[in-house]
Scaffold this active site. Structure first.
Site, PDB file in Angstrom:
ATOM      1  N   ASP A 456       0.863  -1.449  -0.032  1.00  0.00           N
ATOM      2  CA  ASP A 456      -0.314   0.231   0.418  1.00  0.00           C
ATOM      3  C   ASP A 456       0.672   1.579   0.018  1.00  0.00           C
ATOM      4  O   ASP A 456       0.579   2.114  -0.833  1.00  0.00           O
ATOM      5  CB  ASP A 456      -0.900  -0.126   1.900  1.00  0.00           C
ATOM      6  CG  ASP A 456      -0.258  -0.063   2.417  1.00  0.00           C
ATOM      7  OD1 ASP A 456       1.088  -1.070   2.659  1.00  0.00           O
ATOM      8  OD2 ASP A 456      -1.208   0.320   4.013  1.00  0.00           O
ATOM      9  N   ARG A 460       5.251   4.276   5.827  1.00  0.00           N
ATOM     10  CA  ARG A 460       4.951   4.013   7.613  1.00  0.00           C
ATOM     11  C   ARG A 460       5.591   2.272   7.739  1.00  0.00           C
ATOM     12  O   ARG A 460       5.511   1.708   7.304  1.00  0.00           O
ATOM     13  CB  ARG A 460       3.697   4.516   7.536  1.00  0.00           C
ATOM     14  CG  ARG A 460       3.259   3.530   6.667  1.00  0.00           C
ATOM     15  CD  ARG A 460       1.353   4.540   7.255  1.00  0.00           C
ATOM     16  NE  ARG A 460       0.469   3.499   6.508  1.00  0.00           N
ATOM     17  CZ  ARG A 460      -0.849   4.509   5.803  1.00  0.00           C
ATOM     18  NH1 ARG A 460      -0.858   5.264   5.783  1.00  0.00           N
ATOM     19  NH2 ARG A 460      -1.718   3.494   5.431  1.00  0.00           N
ATOM     20  N   ASP A 461       4.696   2.179   8.990  1.00  0.00           N
ATOM     21  CA  ASP A 461       4.939   1.229   9.878  1.00  0.00           C
ATOM     22  C   ASP A 461       3.972   0.150   9.342  1.00  0.00           C
ATOM     23  O   ASP A 461       2.463   0.054  10.237  1.00  0.00           O
ATOM     24  CB  ASP A 461       5.098   0.716  11.638  1.00  0.00           C
ATOM     25  CG  ASP A 461       3.508   1.920  11.410  1.00  0.00           C
ATOM     26  OD1 ASP A 461       3.020   2.144  10.979  1.00  0.00           O
ATOM     27  OD2 ASP A 461       3.977   2.000  13.090  1.00  0.00           O
ATOM     28  N   GLU A 462       3.576   0.209   7.938  1.00  0.00           N
ATOM     29  CA  GLU A 462       2.589  -1.180   7.395  1.00  0.00           C
ATOM     30  C   GLU A 462       3.441  -1.737   6.292  1.00  0.00           C
ATOM     31  O   GLU A 462       3.467  -2.963   6.224  1.00  0.00           O
ATOM     32  CB  GLU A 462       1.624   0.171   7.159  1.00  0.00           C
ATOM     33  CG  GLU A 462       0.456  -0.522   6.495  1.00  0.00           C
ATOM     34  CD  GLU A 462      -1.302  -0.209   6.978  1.00  0.00           C
ATOM     35  OE1 GLU A 462      -1.218   1.326   6.834  1.00  0.00           O
ATOM     36  OE2 GLU A 462      -2.295  -0.519   6.339  1.00  0.00           O
ATOM     37  N   ASP A 469      -6.093  -2.084  -2.948  1.00  0.00           N
ATOM     38  CA  ASP A 469      -4.634  -1.368  -3.557  1.00  0.00           C
ATOM     39  C   ASP A 469      -4.488  -2.072  -4.834  1.00  0.00           C
ATOM     40  O   ASP A 469      -5.003  -1.636  -5.874  1.00  0.00           O
ATOM     41  CB  ASP A 469      -4.206  -1.100  -2.559  1.00  0.00           C
ATOM     42  CG  ASP A 469      -4.327  -0.579  -1.504  1.00  0.00           C
ATOM     43  OD1 ASP A 469      -5.073  -1.152  -0.536  1.00  0.00           O
ATOM     44  OD2 ASP A 469      -3.321   1.027  -1.046  1.00  0.00           O
ATOM     45  N   GLU A 741      -2.494   9.021  -0.059  1.00  0.00           N
ATOM     46  CA  GLU A 741      -3.453   8.318  -0.330  1.00  0.00           C
ATOM     47  C   GLU A 741      -4.799   8.654   0.100  1.00  0.00           C
ATOM     48  O   GLU A 741      -6.398   7.910  -0.027  1.00  0.00           O
ATOM     49  CB  GLU A 741      -2.848   7.065   1.150  1.00  0.00           C
ATOM     50  CG  GLU A 741      -4.359   6.766   1.851  1.00  0.00           C
ATOM     51  CD  GLU A 741      -3.603   6.007   2.756  1.00  0.00           C
ATOM     52  OE1 GLU A 741      -2.443   6.355   3.932  1.00  0.00           O
ATOM     53  OE2 GLU A 741      -3.705   4.734   3.376  1.00  0.00           O
TER      54      GLU A 741
HETATM   55  C1  BGC Z   1      -3.738   0.588   3.741  1.00  0.00           C
HETATM   56  C2  BGC Z   1      -4.646   0.522   2.585  1.00  0.00           C
HETATM   57  C3  BGC Z   1      -5.686  -0.418   2.802  1.00  0.00           C
HETATM   58  C4  BGC Z   1      -6.209  -0.216   3.918  1.00  0.00           C
HETATM   59  C5  BGC Z   1      -7.451  -1.092   4.042  1.00  0.00           C
HETATM   60  C6  BGC Z   1      -4.506   1.178   5.470  1.00  0.00           C
HETATM   61  O1  BGC Z   1      -4.001   1.230   5.577  1.00  0.00           O
HETATM   62  O2  BGC Z   1      -2.923   1.939   3.637  1.00  0.00           O
HETATM   63  O3  BGC Z   1      -4.243   1.227   1.450  1.00  0.00           O
HETATM   64  O4  BGC Z   1      -6.216  -1.104   2.165  1.00  0.00           O
HETATM   65  O5  BGC Z   1      -5.874  -0.088   4.588  1.00  0.00           O
HETATM   66  O6  BGC Z   1      -7.965  -0.765   5.494  1.00  0.00           O
END
Ligand code: BGC
Length: 861
Positions: A456, A460-462, A469, A741
């Site tokens: 995504d 960041r911490d993801e 997406d 985003e």
């Molecule tokens: C992500 C997204 C994702 C979404 C869905 C987000 O934190 O960055 O792009 O699809 O959460 O919950």
């Protein structure tokens, strides 16, 4: 004209890739030129193998994309040379150049190595110091070839005799490790010498045991130990094979990497580094015994897609000495990667590098990174040289440097752009420079996020493989890059996670993220889980790869079955646990799901769409009973949808841009009169909004298509060319070099959206690129793999020209149009092996074969 096939390719692999996993690799080639009426009627493949010598296989037919391997299956490690010749009429063409394929280790029994790890105790409450492994071995004088097969738990990077092996980064990438673990294959022949040699392996935490996800310290997702599994195979001139496996005879020691995390960054103490550590004569006094870990439980698989590499280097466009001991570097472009730095400080100097996406009032902003420190540190040993962190990657445009004493010169630092090394396939250009920048920014969004898996965001911490997406962005992505191998790998993980989790999860590979437990305990989520059907559909459309569809078919069917169960007898998907039109501009910062459009509507519209697409896939596979069943299901869902959401007179229960857009593009209006009224209402809503966007993840990919289909092309152009907030060009006007985003990641008042989820590098809103390719320029596949191409340019807005080109599996197709006083000049290029329909805006459609064609459409009134 000299006909000669070119670019012979195996499966979806890049040229020269060794260690592939297919024993019967499908072949493709292009035919760069041929006389107008020429058609391939047969092809010959010459296969040269050591075991059987040269053999020629002749096949009648016009296929040239992913044709079956003509010979007996290849064995583990086997190499074959292949060339192709084609015939149209009586005459055979010249032979293509030779292409080579080399198979990896196909069977588990090929692996004699053991998974080994440092044996000292580690404390997982802290960032752990990763170790290094090494081994000395002796090599005979007459080496014919040598291969290193390399993987591990965590990240691995090998060196032989002081030199790095290969140029792949973050090996072995991120797959669903419990099921599938990839290995990489390297040709290390030139790195070996007769006599004593050494191999060393750096280890990093990576996705295996490093922090993944957010909300809490979410480490050790796959295990607590990191280690390497590698097998060096040396073949001498007589064909004798010597294997140097990873095993209990290796030694381990902590290295100069003090800590390393994908989110945290890497800390490296050069004072602890001896460059000789992977050489045979290095004194390994003090190195400890390794521990042999239990065998890898997952399947060991060869890569389907390209590895991550350093793709290019960006020079800083600005080096700003703040005068307070800090330097701010600006690379001019948001991207993912890492720095390459000059190391010329004084012994003991600690230089730190913190990465940020944006500056506000001249200062880097770190809040959007949440808990990702994104900070690298280098402790100097007083020697001059260059350094890059090994096992981390950041998403950034700016870097804040501290601890750099003395001047900082442009030659001291570059940024290395890193992502999966996919081949560029598509380009777009128009007379509106802002649209070109929008296109470019979305492409950078792809490049920043296609890092082994489709993530995504890179900062960041993801950085998770969020399914929604990539679902919405895939048509755009597939046009601009060759993403088929890359996504085919990820789709296999999707299928395995689907089985373990019980439904298509929201992110793949799936790891438990406690803060998101509400999300993963429920069934399929519209837009996101639909990726199981819609992504194979998109990939098939662009690549013609029916094998991929076959492989994903059960996953796609089982996904749709789960939606059917969820929807129940009335076929309406309940709102529960849906993300809906995620992040439409009206949704409050703290609840992106609270968009204007009903979640039931979004989910049920998607239900109908996936049923329709699955019917098409079933049909392509020859599964006609399934196809009929899914078509009927789609019709029943459409009726239920109309009954529940369509009001008399063409209004919807959700009177929103997204509602009308989905209903129009997914053909869910009960009849033409409703469709017309609905399109009119959509245009009315857009106009009332001053041609600004009101859509989130669900509506954005279809809004411009809906206006076009409904007969409101001018409004679609106005929407796209508007730079008022919220819109695509508002982002560009605000300086975006990758798409955001949120429509208001940077708010119109100049402040950064303070929601905890605010990225400046997401690609979902870049899904509009698909409309730019297919409608502005007007190029789209009309049959899988572009075997038939549809050119249908629809000029409009303030544009006076536009063009796009795409390297289809058959070769390059392109279109360019220019508006003039005489009408619209259109030039198209149709690759050999395909045909095209050219549907011009004057209502006339031309049917053409391969070659270049020009048209003048009368568009003057
Ligand atoms: C992500 C997204 C994702 C979404 C869905 C987000 O934190 O960055 O792009 O699809 O959460 O919950």
């Amino acid at each position: 004209m000299n006909i000669r096939p070119e670019s012979v390719r195996f499966e979806n692999h890049e040229d020269g890739r060794i260690g592939t996993g297919e024993a019967s690799p499908r072949l493709s080639w292009i035919i760069p030129e041929a006389p107008p009426a020429w058609k391939q009627e047969a092809y010959a493949v010459e296969v040269v193998r050591e075991s059987t010598g040269a053999q020629r296989f002749v096949v009648t037919g016009s296929e040239q994309v992913l044709v079956p391997w003509p010979d007996a299956a290849l064995r583990s490690r086997e190499r074959a040379r292949v060339r192709v010749q084609v015939r149209g009429g009586a005459v055979w063409s010249a032979w293509s150049a030779w292409a080579e394929v080399e198979v990896g280790l196909l069977d588990r029994s090929d692996w004699v190595s053991q998974l080994i790890a440092p044996s000292w105790p580690e404390d997982s409450a802290e960032l752990r110091r990763p170790g290094r492994l090494r081994k000395v071995f002796t090599v005979p004088a007459d080496i014919a070839s040598a291969r290193l097969y390399l993987t591990g738990h965590g990240l691995v990077e090998a060196e032989i005799n002081g030199t790095r092996v290969g140029d792949e980064q973050l090996t072995p990438g991120w797959t669903s490790y419990s099921h599938r673990l990839r290995y990489a294959t390297f040709d290390v022949t030139p790195q070996l010498i007769a006599g004593d040699n050494a191999i060393g392996v750096w280890l990093g935490d990576g996705w295996w045991r490093g922090q993944v996800g957010f909300g809490s310290r979410n480490v050790d997702n796959y295990g607590t130990r990191i280690g390497a599994l590698c097998q060096l195979e040396i073949t001498d001139s007589t064909g004798e094979r010597l294997i140097v496996p990873s095993d209990g005879s290796w030694r381990a020691s902590p290295g100069p990497i003090i800590s390393s995390g994908l989110y945290e960054g890497e800390r490296f103490d050069a004072r602890l580094h001896d460059m000789q550590w992977s050489c045979a004569d290095f004194d390994q006094e003090g190195w400890a015994a390794v521990e042999v870990l239990p065998p890898v439980a997952a399947r060991l698989v060869a890569p389907d897609g390209p590895p991550i590499r350093v793709i290019e280097e960006l020079q800083p466009v600005r080096i700003d000495d703040r005068g307070d001991g800090r330097w701010i570097l600006d690379f001019g472009q948001n991207h993912s990667g890492r720095l390459r730095l000059r190391t010329n400080g004084h012994r003991g100097d600690i230089r730190t590098f913190r990465h940020a996406e944006i500056l506000l009032n001249g200062e880097p902003v770190y809040e959007p990174l949440r808990d990702a420190h994104a900070t690298d540190a280098f402790i100097c040993n007083g020697e001059d040289g260059y350094w890059s962190p090994r096992f981390t990657i950041h998403g950034y445009r700016f870097v804040e440097v501290q601890g750099w004493y003395g001047p900082m010169l442009p030659s001291d630092v570059v940024s290395q752009v890193m992502h999966s090394d996919m081949e560029r396939r598509g380009w777009f250009s128009s007379s509106d420079a802002r649209l070109n920048r929008l296109h470019e920014s979305a492409v950078w969004g792809l490049r920043s996020n296609f890092v082994d898996i489709p993530t995504d965001c890179p900062q960041r911490d993801e950085r998770l493989g969020w399914t929604g997406d990539v679902q919405v962005f895939a048509p755009a992505a597939t046009f601009v890059y060759d993403v088929v191998g890359f996504l085919q790998s990820w789709l296999q993980d999707l299928a395995v996670e689907q089985e373990t989790v019980g439904h298509v999860p929201l992110w793949v590979p799936f790891v438990q993220i406690p803060i998101l437990s509400d999300y993963f305990e429920v069934g399929p989520t519209a837009v996101w889980s639909d990726v199981a059907v819609l992504l194979p559909h998109t990939l098939y459309k662009y690549s013609g790869d029916l094998g991929l569809v076959r492989r994903q078919y059960e996953s796609a069917k089982s996904f749709l079955g789960a939606v059917e169960t969820l929807a129940g007898a009335d076929l309406i998907c309940p709102a529960f646990a849906q993300l809906g039109d995620w992040l439409d501009p009206a949704a409050p910062p703290d609840d992106p799901t609270a968009a204007l459009t009903e979640k039931e509507l979004v989910a049920t519209a998607y239900f109908a769409r996936s049923a329709e697409r699955l019917a098409e896939l079933a049909h392509s596979l020859g599964e006609f009973t399934d196809a009929a069943r899914y078509r009927r299901l789609r019709e029943r869902v459409a009726v239920a949808y109309a009954g529940r959401f369509v009001l008399p007179g063409g209004l919807l229960t959700s009177d929103t841009q997204t509602g009308y857009a989905l209903t129009t593009v997914f053909h869910l209006w009960p009849d033409a009169a409703h469709a017309q009224a609905g399109a009119k209402r959509l245009a009315g809503l857009i106009r009332a909004a001053g041609w600004t966007v009101g859509t989130g993840f669900a509506g954005t990919p279809v809004i411009a298509d809906a206006l076009t289909l409904g007969g409101y092309l001018a409004d679609a152009y106005r929407l796209l060319q508007n730079d008022q907030f919220p819109s695509w060009l508002y982002m560009i006007k605000s300086g975006a070099t990758t798409l955001w985003e949120r429509w208001d990641s940077l708010r119109p008042d100049g402040a950064i959206n303070d929601a905890s989820m605010t990225s400046f590098n997401h690609y979902a809103l870049g899904s509009v690129l698909d409309w730019m390719h297919t409608t502005i320029a007007g190029i789209a596949p009309a049959a899988p793999g572009f075997r038939r191409i549809r050119f249908a340019p629809r000029p409009g807005g303030t544009l006076t020209s536009a063009s796009a080109r795409h390297r289809t599996p058959y070769g390059e197709a392109s279109i360019a149009w220019v508006d003039s006083d005489h009408g619209l000049h259109v030039d198209v290029r149709v690759p050999v092996g395909t045909e095209a329909e050219v549907a011009l805006p004057d209502g006339i459609t031309h049917f053409v074969g391969h070659g270049r064609h020009s048209f003048l459409a009368d568009t003057r009134n």
